[in-house]
Motif scaffolding. Structure first.
Motif, PDB file in Angstrom:
ATOM      1  N   ILE A  67      19.189  16.667  46.771  1.00  0.00           N
ATOM      2  CA  ILE A  67      20.723  16.494  47.236  1.00  0.00           C
ATOM      3  C   ILE A  67      21.015  18.227  46.858  1.00  0.00           C
ATOM      4  O   ILE A  67      21.693  18.841  47.810  1.00  0.00           O
ATOM      5  N   ASP A  68      20.571  18.903  46.039  1.00  0.00           N
ATOM      6  CA  ASP A  68      20.881  20.130  45.803  1.00  0.00           C
ATOM      7  C   ASP A  68      19.649  21.017  45.277  1.00  0.00           C
ATOM      8  O   ASP A  68      18.625  20.369  44.925  1.00  0.00           O
ATOM      9  N   ASP A  69      19.696  22.323  45.083  1.00  0.00           N
ATOM     10  CA  ASP A  69      18.427  22.995  44.219  1.00  0.00           C
ATOM     11  C   ASP A  69      18.536  22.180  42.878  1.00  0.00           C
ATOM     12  O   ASP A  69      19.442  22.408  42.119  1.00  0.00           O
ATOM     13  N   GLY A  70      17.351  21.780  42.730  1.00  0.00           N
ATOM     14  CA  GLY A  70      17.034  21.201  41.339  1.00  0.00           C
ATOM     15  C   GLY A  70      17.797  19.734  40.941  1.00  0.00           C
ATOM     16  O   GLY A  70      17.710  19.459  39.886  1.00  0.00           O
ATOM     17  N   VAL A  71      18.501  19.502  42.041  1.00  0.00           N
ATOM     18  CA  VAL A  71      19.274  18.099  41.676  1.00  0.00           C
ATOM     19  C   VAL A  71      18.620  16.692  42.642  1.00  0.00           C
ATOM     20  O   VAL A  71      18.556  17.195  43.900  1.00  0.00           O
ATOM     21  N   PHE A  72      17.904  15.831  41.918  1.00  0.00           N
ATOM     22  CA  PHE A  72      17.375  15.036  42.679  1.00  0.00           C
ATOM     23  C   PHE A  72      18.123  13.609  42.633  1.00  0.00           C
ATOM     24  O   PHE A  72      18.355  13.326  41.405  1.00  0.00           O
ATOM     25  N   LEU A  73      18.162  12.679  43.592  1.00  0.00           N
ATOM     26  CA  LEU A  73      18.408  11.185  43.375  1.00  0.00           C
ATOM     27  C   LEU A  73      17.363  10.366  43.825  1.00  0.00           C
ATOM     28  O   LEU A  73      16.577  10.463  44.825  1.00  0.00           O
ATOM     29  N   ASP A  74      17.003   9.494  42.882  1.00  0.00           N
ATOM     30  CA  ASP A  74      16.059   8.564  43.171  1.00  0.00           C
ATOM     31  C   ASP A  74      16.270   7.204  42.298  1.00  0.00           C
ATOM     32  O   ASP A  74      16.995   7.371  41.463  1.00  0.00           O
ATOM     33  N   LEU A  75      15.338   6.348  42.655  1.00  0.00           N
ATOM     34  CA  LEU A  75      15.717   5.093  41.876  1.00  0.00           C
ATOM     35  C   LEU A  75      14.682   4.822  40.773  1.00  0.00           C
ATOM     36  O   LEU A  75      14.288   3.672  40.413  1.00  0.00           O
ATOM     37  N   ARG A  76      14.079   5.976  40.101  1.00  0.00           N
ATOM     38  CA  ARG A  76      13.220   5.825  39.127  1.00  0.00           C
ATOM     39  C   ARG A  76      13.727   4.924  37.936  1.00  0.00           C
ATOM     40  O   ARG A  76      12.758   4.457  37.262  1.00  0.00           O
ATOM     41  N   MET A  77      14.970   5.031  37.739  1.00  0.00           N
ATOM     42  CA  MET A  77      15.430   4.320  36.603  1.00  0.00           C
ATOM     43  C   MET A  77      15.236   2.867  36.437  1.00  0.00           C
ATOM     44  O   MET A  77      14.953   2.156  35.472  1.00  0.00           O
ATOM     45  N   VAL A  78      15.133   2.132  37.668  1.00  0.00           N
ATOM     46  CA  VAL A  78      14.804   0.706  37.965  1.00  0.00           C
ATOM     47  C   VAL A  78      13.419   0.566  37.377  1.00  0.00           C
ATOM     48  O   VAL A  78      13.347  -0.298  36.432  1.00  0.00           O
ATOM     49  N   PRO A  79      12.230   1.146  37.888  1.00  0.00           N
ATOM     50  CA  PRO A  79      11.018   0.873  37.206  1.00  0.00           C
ATOM     51  C   PRO A  79      10.725   1.162  35.889  1.00  0.00           C
ATOM     52  O   PRO A  79      10.214   0.464  35.026  1.00  0.00           O
ATOM     53  N   TRP A  80      11.512   2.334  35.368  1.00  0.00           N
ATOM     54  CA  TRP A  80      11.574   2.710  34.073  1.00  0.00           C
ATOM     55  C   TRP A  80      12.056   1.587  33.043  1.00  0.00           C
ATOM     56  O   TRP A  80      11.636   1.127  32.236  1.00  0.00           O
TER      57      TRP A  80
END
Ligand code: ADP
Ligand code: MG
Length: 420
Positions: free
Chosen positions: A57-70
Motif C-alpha cells: 500500500i505504502d512504503d513499508g505498509v502491506f495488506l494481506d490475509l495472513r491473519m486468517v491462517p494465523w
C-alpha cells in the motif's frame, strides 16, 4: 496506493484452497494423530504465501490475509502450532521490515493472548458462536493495525486510506467466515463418521448377544431351580449346602452378565417409564452392593438427601447405577472408598459416583463404552456400554474425570421432573 480486486481474490484463494483441497482429497483417517502437525504445516505455508504476495500500500505498509491462517492454525492446530505460526510471522515480518512492523507486532501479541485464553472454550462452542467469535475477533484485530499505524506512525487518515482499510477488514472477515465454515463442516463430518462406525458395532453386538443370551438363559433357569430344591434337602451336610450356595451365586452372576447382554438389544420405547425417586433408588443400589464392597475391602457411602425425580425405567436405572458403583468398587484401592452423591443443580439431577482407585489413562477413557473393552481379567466390557445406553435413553448426559492412581469420578445429569 490502490487496492486491486484481483490481488484480494488471489489472497483469498491462497487461504481457502488448501482447506478445500483437503476436504476433496484427503478423506483418510490415518491423519488423526498427526492432524495438528499437518494443519500447522498447511497454515504456515499459506501464511508464507500471503506474506510473499502481500499487497503493497505504502512504503513499508502491506495488506494481506495472513491473519486468517494465523488464526486457523492457532485454533485448529493447537497452542504449539500457534506459537510456531506466530514466531514464523514475527521472523518474516522482521526481515521485511518497514513502518508497519511495530503496530503489526503489538496487534499480534494481543491477539495471541486472547486466543491462548479462549481457545479451550471456543472448541466447545457450537458453529454459530464460533463463527461470530472468529469474525468479531478478526474485525477488531485487523482494524487495530491501521488504527495503531495511524497513531504510532503519525500518518494522516485520508479518505482513500480509510477505504482501503475498510476493504481490508471486510476481506479478512469474509475469508475467515468461509474458512471456519469449511473447517467446521470437515470436523463435523469426521465426528459423524466416527459416531456411525461406533453405532454399527454396537448394533451388531446387541443383536448377536441378545439372541445367544436368550437361548442360554432358559436352561439356566431350570438348573437354578433344581439346585434350590437340592439345597432344601435334609440329606446334605452343611459343607455341601455351602457348595450349593456357591453354585447359586455363580449362576446369578452369569445371569447378571446375560442381563447386560440382553439389555443391549432392547427397544427403550417399549419399556415402561415412570417418575423415579432417585434418592430412594440410589440408596437401594448402594445397599445391594454393600456386601460386595465389604468383600473387596472397600468403604461405600451415599450422600443423598434431596427430593430428586427423573423420568425413566426403574430396572434400567438401577442397572446403570449398579454398573457404575461396581466399577468403582473394583477399581478402588484396598481400604479405599466409593462415594455416591445425589444432588440438584438448577433443574437437573446430578449423580456422582467417585472412587479413589486405579483411575484411567486418557487413552483408556477414549475406549469407554466400546463393546468388550475391559482391562479386567474377568471383565466383560459390557457394563459401561449398557450404562451409557441407559443414560442416553433417559435423556441424560455424562462426563468422566479420571487420573491414574488417583481415582475416577463419573458424573451424570438428568432433567428433573416434579413428583405428582
Ligand atoms: P468391566 O467392568 O467388565 O471391565 P465395564 O464396561 O464396566 O466392563 O468397564 C470397562 C473398563 O473401563 C474397565 O475394564 C476399566 O478399565 C474401565 N473403568 C470403568 N470404570 C472405572 C473406574 N471407576 N476406575 C477405573 N477404570 C474404570
Ligand atoms: Mg463393570
Amino acid at each position: 496506493m490502490e487496492l486491486h480486486s484481483d490481488h484480494i481474490l488471489l489472497q483469498m484463494l491462497m487461504v481457502l484452497f488448501p482447506i478445500i483441497l483437503h476436504q476433496a482429497l484427503l478423506n483418510n483417517r490415518k491423519l488423526e494423530e498427526k492432524e495438528s502437525f499437518y494443519w500447522g504445516m498447511v497454515f504456515t505455508v499459506t501464511m508464507g504465501l500471503c506474506l510473499a504476495f502481500a499487497i503493497k500500500i505504502d512504503d513499508g505498509v502491506f495488506l494481506d490475509l495472513r491473519m486468517v491462517p494465523w488464526f486457523l492454525g492457532f485454533i485448529y492446530g493447537g497452542k504449539a502450532v500457534g506459537i510456531f505460526v506466530t514466531t514464523f510471522y514475527v521472523v518474516v515480518r522482521f526481515f521485511v521490515g518497514g513502518d508497519g512492523m511495530i503496530p503489526a507486532f503489538i496487534v499480534l501479541l494481543l491477539g495471541s493472548l486472547v486466543i491462548w485464553r479462549f481457545r479451550s472454550y471456543y472448541l466447545k462452542w457450537e458453529r454459530k458462536k464460533k463463527i461470530l467469535f472468529s469474525i468479531l475477533f478478526l474485525i477488531i484485530l485487523s482494524s487495530l493495525i491501521p488504527v495503531f499505524g495511524t497513531i504510532l506512525l503519525d500518518k494522516s487518515l485520508t479518505t482513500s486510506r480509510l477505504f482501503i482499510n475498510i476493504g481490508f477488514v471486510t476481506t479478512n472477515a469474509i475469508t475467515l467466515w468461509l474458512a471456519v465454515h469449511l473447517m467446521e463442516s470437515y470436523q463435523e463430518k469426521q465426528d459423524l463418521v466416527k459416531e456411525i462406525q461406533k453405532n454399527e458395532k454396537l448394533q451388531v453386538v446387541g443383536q448377536v448377544a441378545a439372541s445367544v443370551a436368550h437361548e442360554i438363559r432358559n436352561p439356566m433357569t431350570s438348573v437354578r431351580g433344581f439346585i434350590q430344591l437340592l439345597s432344601a434337602s435334609k440329606n446334605i451336610n452343611i459343607n455341601e449346602k455351602n457348595q450349593l450356595q456357591l453354585c447359586l451365586d455363580e449362576l446369578d452372576r452369569a445371569n447378571a452378565i446375560i442381563s447386560d447382554y440382553l439389555s443391549l438389544g432392547k427397544n427403550p420405547e417399549l419399556e415402561q417409564h415412570a417418575v423415579l425417586d432417585i434418592t430412594k433408588l440410589a440408596t437401594r443400589s448402594v445397599d445391594t452392593l454393600t456386601s460386595y464392597a465389604t468383600i473387596n475391602g472397600v468403604n461405600i457411602t451415599i450422600d443423598a438427601c434431596v427430593n430428586a425425580y427423573v423420568m425413566g425405567n426403574n430396572g434400567r436405572f438401577q442397572q446403570m447405577l449398579v454398573n457404575l458403583i461396581k466399577n468403582g468398587i473394583e477399581a478402588a484401592r484396598p481400604n479405599g472408598y466409593v462415594k455416591v452423591k445425589v444432588s440438584m443443580i438448577d433443574q437437573q439431577v446430578e449423580i456422582i459416583v467417585e472412587d479413589d482407585g486405579v483411575g484411567m489413562t486418557p487413552q483408556q477413557m477414549e475406549n469407554i463404552g466400546l463393546p468388550y473393552y475391559s482391562t479386567k481379567e474377568k471383565g466383560t466390557g459390557l457394563g459401561l456400554m449398557v450404562t451409557l445406553q441407559i443414560i442416553k435413553e433417559m435423556n441424560g448426559i455424562w462426563n468422566v474425570s479420571s487420573q491414574q492412581n488417583k481415582g475416577t469420578a463419573f458424573k451424570i445429569y438428568f432433567p428433573s421432573v416434579k413428583n405428582e
